[in-house]
Design an enzyme around this catalytic site. Structure first.
Site, PDB file in Angstrom:
ATOM      1  N   ALA A   1      12.989  -1.096  25.623  1.00  0.00           N
ATOM      2  CA  ALA A   1      13.287   0.433  25.383  1.00  0.00           C
ATOM      3  C   ALA A   1      15.033   0.019  24.009  1.00  0.00           C
ATOM      4  O   ALA A   1      15.303  -1.493  23.618  1.00  0.00           O
ATOM      5  CB  ALA A   1      14.514   0.815  25.761  1.00  0.00           C
TER       6      ALA A   1
ATOM      7  N   GLU B   1       6.539  -2.145  31.318  1.00  0.00           N
ATOM      8  CA  GLU B   1       6.450  -0.327  30.883  1.00  0.00           C
ATOM      9  C   GLU B   1       4.940  -0.070  30.719  1.00  0.00           C
ATOM     10  O   GLU B   1       4.372   0.666  31.643  1.00  0.00           O
ATOM     11  CB  GLU B   1       7.475  -0.018  31.454  1.00  0.00           C
ATOM     12  CG  GLU B   1       8.794  -1.006  32.658  1.00  0.00           C
ATOM     13  CD  GLU B   1      10.057   0.073  32.417  1.00  0.00           C
ATOM     14  OE1 GLU B   1      10.505  -0.026  31.402  1.00  0.00           O
ATOM     15  OE2 GLU B   1      10.468   0.051  34.076  1.00  0.00           O
TER      16      GLU B   1
ATOM     17  N   GLU C   1      15.447  -6.458  32.019  1.00  0.00           N
ATOM     18  CA  GLU C   1      16.232  -5.643  31.943  1.00  0.00           C
ATOM     19  C   GLU C   1      18.047  -6.065  33.242  1.00  0.00           C
ATOM     20  O   GLU C   1      18.425  -5.694  32.564  1.00  0.00           O
ATOM     21  CB  GLU C   1      16.175  -3.381  32.740  1.00  0.00           C
ATOM     22  CG  GLU C   1      15.045  -3.351  31.959  1.00  0.00           C
ATOM     23  CD  GLU C   1      13.805  -3.341  32.065  1.00  0.00           C
ATOM     24  OE1 GLU C   1      13.376  -4.833  32.356  1.00  0.00           O
ATOM     25  OE2 GLU C   1      12.994  -3.052  31.662  1.00  0.00           O
TER      26      GLU C   1
ATOM     27  N   GLY D   1      10.788  -2.203  28.809  1.00  0.00           N
ATOM     28  CA  GLY D   1       9.931  -0.877  29.057  1.00  0.00           C
ATOM     29  C   GLY D   1       8.693  -1.497  27.876  1.00  0.00           C
ATOM     30  O   GLY D   1       7.988  -1.185  27.972  1.00  0.00           O
TER      31      GLY D   1
HETATM   32  C1  3H9 Z   1      14.540  -1.430  28.373  1.00  0.00           C
HETATM   33  O1  3H9 Z   1      13.376  -1.765  28.336  1.00  0.00           O
HETATM   34  C2  3H9 Z   1      14.954  -0.253  29.483  1.00  0.00           C
HETATM   35  C3  3H9 Z   1      13.745   0.466  30.248  1.00  0.00           C
HETATM   36  O2  3H9 Z   1      13.196   0.137  31.693  1.00  0.00           O
HETATM   37  C4  3H9 Z   1      13.414   1.628  29.853  1.00  0.00           C
HETATM   38  C5  3H9 Z   1      14.480   2.118  30.910  1.00  0.00           C
HETATM   39  C6  3H9 Z   1      14.143   3.568  30.554  1.00  0.00           C
HETATM   40  N1  3H9 Z   1      16.360  -3.311  21.676  1.00  0.00           N
HETATM   41  O3  3H9 Z   1      16.615 -12.672  20.070  1.00  0.00           O
HETATM   42  P1  3H9 Z   1      16.634 -12.526  18.521  1.00  0.00           P
HETATM   43  C7  3H9 Z   1      16.715  -7.192  17.716  1.00  0.00           C
HETATM   44  S1  3H9 Z   1      16.284  -2.421  28.092  1.00  0.00           S
HETATM   45  C8  3H9 Z   1      17.240  -3.259  20.279  1.00  0.00           C
HETATM   46  O4  3H9 Z   1      17.316 -12.550  17.307  1.00  0.00           O
HETATM   47  P2  3H9 Z   1      13.994 -13.595  18.575  1.00  0.00           P
HETATM   48  C9  3H9 Z   1      18.672  -7.780  18.210  1.00  0.00           C
HETATM   49  O5  3H9 Z   1      19.105  -7.384  18.374  1.00  0.00           O
HETATM   50  C10 3H9 Z   1      15.265  -3.935  26.719  1.00  0.00           C
HETATM   51  N2  3H9 Z   1      17.121  -4.185  19.730  1.00  0.00           N
HETATM   52  O6  3H9 Z   1      15.184 -12.603  17.744  1.00  0.00           O
HETATM   53  C11 3H9 Z   1      18.182  -8.484  16.411  1.00  0.00           C
HETATM   54  O7  3H9 Z   1      18.723  -7.742  15.941  1.00  0.00           O
HETATM   55  P3  3H9 Z   1      19.786  -8.442  14.992  1.00  0.00           P
HETATM   56  C12 3H9 Z   1      14.320  -5.245  27.712  1.00  0.00           C
HETATM   57  C13 3H9 Z   1      16.605  -5.526  19.589  1.00  0.00           C
HETATM   58  O8  3H9 Z   1      12.776 -13.485  17.816  1.00  0.00           O
HETATM   59  C14 3H9 Z   1      16.518  -8.839  16.713  1.00  0.00           C
HETATM   60  O9  3H9 Z   1      16.155  -7.974  17.243  1.00  0.00           O
HETATM   61  N3  3H9 Z   1      14.230  -5.979  26.729  1.00  0.00           N
HETATM   62  C15 3H9 Z   1      15.902  -6.269  20.986  1.00  0.00           C
HETATM   63  O10 3H9 Z   1      15.101 -14.863  18.592  1.00  0.00           O
HETATM   64  C16 3H9 Z   1      15.908 -10.058  16.161  1.00  0.00           C
HETATM   65  O11 3H9 Z   1      16.402 -10.791  18.096  1.00  0.00           O
HETATM   66  C17 3H9 Z   1      15.004  -6.792  25.874  1.00  0.00           C
HETATM   67  O12 3H9 Z   1      16.004  -6.877  27.264  1.00  0.00           O
HETATM   68  C18 3H9 Z   1      15.707  -4.223  21.741  1.00  0.00           C
HETATM   69  N4  3H9 Z   1      14.876  -3.879  22.984  1.00  0.00           N
HETATM   70  O13 3H9 Z   1      13.845 -13.198  20.462  1.00  0.00           O
HETATM   71  C19 3H9 Z   1      14.591  -8.319  25.444  1.00  0.00           C
HETATM   72  N5  3H9 Z   1      15.231  -6.456  21.338  1.00  0.00           N
HETATM   73  O14 3H9 Z   1      18.853  -8.783  13.629  1.00  0.00           O
HETATM   74  C20 3H9 Z   1      15.398  -8.840  24.614  1.00  0.00           C
HETATM   75  C21 3H9 Z   1      15.872  -7.432  20.403  1.00  0.00           C
HETATM   76  O15 3H9 Z   1      20.175  -6.816  14.068  1.00  0.00           O
HETATM   77  N6  3H9 Z   1      15.631  -8.851  22.668  1.00  0.00           N
HETATM   78  N7  3H9 Z   1      16.489  -6.537  19.387  1.00  0.00           N
HETATM   79  O16 3H9 Z   1      20.516 -10.165  14.617  1.00  0.00           O
HETATM   80  C22 3H9 Z   1      15.032  -9.962  23.020  1.00  0.00           C
HETATM   81  O17 3H9 Z   1      14.624 -11.002  24.296  1.00  0.00           O
HETATM   82  C23 3H9 Z   1      14.262 -11.237  22.068  1.00  0.00           C
HETATM   83  O18 3H9 Z   1      15.240 -10.488  21.124  1.00  0.00           O
HETATM   84  C24 3H9 Z   1      13.084 -11.507  21.721  1.00  0.00           C
HETATM   85  C25 3H9 Z   1      13.154 -11.571  19.925  1.00  0.00           C
HETATM   86  C26 3H9 Z   1      12.293 -12.170  22.421  1.00  0.00           C
HETATM   87  C27 3H9 Z   1      12.533 -10.197  21.727  1.00  0.00           C
END
Ligand code: 3H9
Length: 727
Positions: free
Chosen positions: A61, A105, A125, A102
């Site tokens: 999400a 999911e 999450e 998500g």
């Molecule tokens: C969810 O899914 C809830 C569901 O159950 C549904 C409920 C209804 N959203 O980390 P990085 C941005 S909760 C928005 O530097 P990397 C991040 O802020 C979600 N933005 O890169 C950054 O922005 P900026 C569960 C996001 O390559 C840019 O992307 N998912 C999101 O080192 C690059 O990120 C997570 O918790 C997001 N979901 O790592 C995943 N994710 O460039 C969280 C990232 O402006 N994300 N951004 O600074 C991660 O673990 C890492 O970002 C990922 C990439 C491994 C994806």
């Protein structure tokens, strides 16, 4: 943003596209729903593949939308997963990069999952203060069983593709052309019954001891994430999968999600998530910033000193595939150090192999051990990691000036010594910077990057880039004694010791702060780190020992309260875990099992008697307030002095280097949760009661913020005035 659909033979390929990580924003969910509808209705389409643009399936999400009112959020991802699953045409997820939250999911709603070998999947999450609320807590246990699902959902762990295959999360792992392979699979299964692929219809395979398993998981998360509610809610949701049919389980999942959303945890955790990313975007008062200043390339590195820190730093560099030259001062130290490094590297290889890496050995950078400074002549960066002695460090930096090529950057891993003094003995002070690693350096995520007054913006940019290469979070701070992390920590620990003088037991203080959520209370932490380290430092600067002027009152230094308790423990040979006794006793020297020590109780009563200290009952509330508010107060001073440029820098340092509970956002975020007027009033009261603890005196910046009507944390910075910055 778009969801493209094209048809390849009879397979519709739907591509999620929302850079940089294809997060499921409302707009993307809406577009996906539309594309799916079209594919389902189109009689030429017999199967569907869902993939992500630019080699990333989906990071879940869109966290930035979490604060949006729900009515503005559009269709719920949950409905989409049900729509996919109930569709008669097979749907295959082609997972490249990540399928997280998500994103996973969504993939679990699909009938089949093909993953690229380098992809990672997970339900993180819980790390955002919520739970997987688009059926993840109900579908995953039906797919991989309760035990494995509990681990994934309560830890938020990312699982590499090969492990995901073993667990049964994905059906196939491929080395290339993931989408093509998904299309091939989709074509193959056209017309086959999908019943066994619809996870919501499957029974949960439960071991006979399932309740014991859930109870054990609950005990574990309560211990591991003290004070946090989301891990417990995750377990409750999985319990619902065990006992309830799918639709009822989903209701429970939604209920728990709403419950968590009404707490402060999701906002605190999400603040911490974005803060960790924003600290990389440093800016100097001159205007130079991460955007305008390019880092220099780092192809090779050297580490000087193979003590605990040096070994971890070498390992960290090797893990990042950076070739390292590791230098020690004599053969004996080199032998001991090199053996220790090799054993750390072996452990890393083992970990990688367990995760399914077939060429683990080749994925580490080479390490060369030497006694010869000449071997450092070609490296791009040197990290000095000898013990905290200014004269020794200066000596090394003088040598480095002569030996290293002029373009080499010189870093010092100090936890608090003056960077400018070290830089001033070199022939390139602008290329000297502090890189304060945290122990164990190959594991801990934090790197305090300390800018001295000579440090150039290119050097900052290069050190921040190094942090990223090492998989660490670099936080840029200014140069002052103990920098940010240890400067705040010293006061917190000192306060805990004062509370013992006043009547608390070490274990009571540890318990109060651990119940608050800190990974380790101050006394267990001191015992682990070794009491002798602080003792040596205090002796060196004359706070205790032979340099202390005769006639200095035992419990006073200048006009400040001082506690000689830790010094006396050291004089008695009680250095903590390493000597088997410190604030606690241990089963043996080097033991880890802290036990309250009756000897200490007797010693404390005598001590209090000698110093005429009356004991009183100290509440948990006072312990938490005095220890944490003095730390927070110093945080405001650090901001006021321009040592840190933003409260989130302090929070990131504490969350990632000092075991602060992320579900409270970090010390400065926590202060904003408690309310700045409350923190101010309490500090005023404690300062009035303890006028000789000068650091309890509220900082001017805290007072200024309260006087300005307590603005939200994101506006604090604008109340600072840029002239104060030391960055
Ligand atoms: C969810 O899914 C809830 C569901 O159950 C549904 C409920 C209804 N959203 O980390 P990085 C941005 S909760 C928005 O530097 P990397 C991040 O802020 C979600 N933005 O890169 C950054 O922005 P900026 C569960 C996001 O390559 C840019 O992307 N998912 C999101 O080192 C690059 O990120 C997570 O918790 C997001 N979901 O790592 C995943 N994710 O460039 C969280 C990232 O402006 N994300 N951004 O600074 C991660 O673990 C890492 O970002 C990922 C990439 C491994 C994806």
């Amino acid at each position: 943003m778009a969801t493209f659909r094209h048809i390849c033979d009879s397979v519709a390929v739907i591509t999620l596209s929302n850079p940089p990580v294809n997060a499921l924003s409302s707009a993307l969910i809406q577009a996906l729903q539309k594309a799916l509808g079209e594919a389902i209705r189109d009689s030429a389409v017999e199967a569907i593949v869902i993939c992500g643009d630019k080699g990333k399936f989906c990071a879940g999400a869109d966290i930035r939308e979490f604060n949006k009112p729900s009515q503005k959020r559009g269709p719920h991802l949950l409905l989409l997963t049900d729509l996919i699953e109930s569709n008669k045409k097979p749907v295959v997820a082609a997972i490249e990069g990540v399928a997280l939250g998500g994103g996973l999911e969504l993939a679990l709603g699909c009938h089949y999952r093909v993953a690229h070998v380098q992809a990672r999947v997970g339900l993180p999450e819980v790390l955002l203060g919520i739970l997987p609320a688009a059926s993840g807590t109900q579908r995953l246990p039906r797919l991989i069983g309760i035990a494995a699902a509990l681990t994934l959902i309560t830890t938020g762990k990312y699982v590499p593709a090969r492990e995901a295959l073993k667990l049964g999360i994905v059906d196939k792992v491929v080395g290339e052309n993931t989408v093509d392979e998904a299309i091939r699979l989709a074509k193959k299964v056209i017309g086959q019954p999908l019943g066994s692929r619809q996870l919501s219809t499957l029974p949960v395979q439960c071991p006979p001891n399932v309740e014991a398993l859930l109870a054990e998981a609950m005990v574990k998360v309560k211990k591991q994430f003290r004070g946090a509610q989301s891990p417990q809610a995750c377990i409750e949701a999985v319990r619902a999968a065990v006992h309830l049919p799918y639709t009822e389980g989903i209701k429970k999942e939604q209920e728990l999600y709403q419950f968590l959303n009404a707490t402060h945890e999701p906002r605190a955790q999400q603040y911490a998530f974005f803060a960790e990313r924003e600290v990389a975007k440093w800016t100097l008062p001159s205007g130079a910033s991460w955007k305008t200043v390019s880092p220099q390339p780092i192809h090779t590195a050297a580490v000087i000193g193979l003590g605990t820190m040096g070994r971890g730093i070498v390992t960290s560099l090797a893990k990042a595939k950076i070739p390292v030259v590791a230098l020690e001062q004599d053969k004996r130290q080199l032998d001991i150090g090199s053996k220790a490094v090799m054993s750390l590297l072996d452990r890393e290889i083992l970990k990688m192999e367990q995760l399914g890496h077939t060429e683990a050995t080749n994925s580490l950078g080479p390490v060369r051990f030497t006694l010869d400074y000449d071997e450092l002549k070609d490296v791009d960066i040197v990290i000095e990691a000898v013990f905290e002695n200014m004269a020794l460090k200066k000596d090394i930096f003088r040598r480095l000036s002569v030996v290293c090529k002029p373009e080499a950057f010189l870093c010092t891993n100090t936890s608090g010594l003056n960077i400018d003094e070290i830089a001033s003995v070199t022939n390139r002070p602008q290329m000297v910077i502090g890189t304060h690693f945290f122990s164990p350096a190959h594991i801990m995520k934090l790197l305090e990057v300390v800018r001295g007054c000579y440090t150039s913006s290119t050097t900052i940019s290069t050190a921040m880039r190094l942090a990223k290469m090492l998989g660490k979070i670099g936080v840029l701070v200014g140069n002052c004694p103990s920098f940010v992390g240890n400067r705040l920590m010293r006061l917190y620990v000192e306060q805990a010791v004062f509370l013992v003088e006043e009547g608390s037991k070490p274990e009571e203080i540890d318990l109060a702060l651990e119940d608050f959520g800190l990974a380790m209370g101050p006394f267990r932490m001191m015992d682990l780190a070794g009491l002798d380290i602080g003792w040596k430092a205090r002796t060196e600067i004359g706070l205790t020992g032979p340099k202390l002027p005769i006639g200095t009152p035992a419990r006073q230094r200048g006009s400040k309260r001082y506690s000689p308790l830790p010094d006396i423990l050291c004089e008695q040979g009680r250095f903590g875990q390493k000597s088997g006794q410190g604030w606690y006793k241990y089963e043996k020297s080097g033991g880890r099992n802290a036990m309250p020590d009756p000897w200490l109780y007797n010693f404390l009563s005598e001590y209090r008697c000698i110093h005429n200290l009356k004991t009183r009952n100290i509440t948990q509330e006072e312990v938490i307030e005095r220890c944490l508010y003095i730390l927070i107060n110093q945080g405001f001073k650090v901001l006021e002095e321009g040592i840190a440029s933003d409260p989130k820098d302090i929070d990131v340092i504490y969350n990632n280097g000092y075991g602060w509970p992320k579900h409270t956002g970090g010390p400065m975020y926590y202060a904003s949760l408690v309310g700045l007027p409350v923190v101010l009033t309490k500090l005023e009261k404690y300062y009035e009661d303890n006028p000789d603890i000068l650091d309890l005196k509220p900082s001017n910046f805290l007072k200024k913020l309260v006087a300005s009507g307590t603005p939200p944390l994101k506006e604090w910075r604008s109340h600072l005035g840029s002239q104060s910055s030391k960055l």
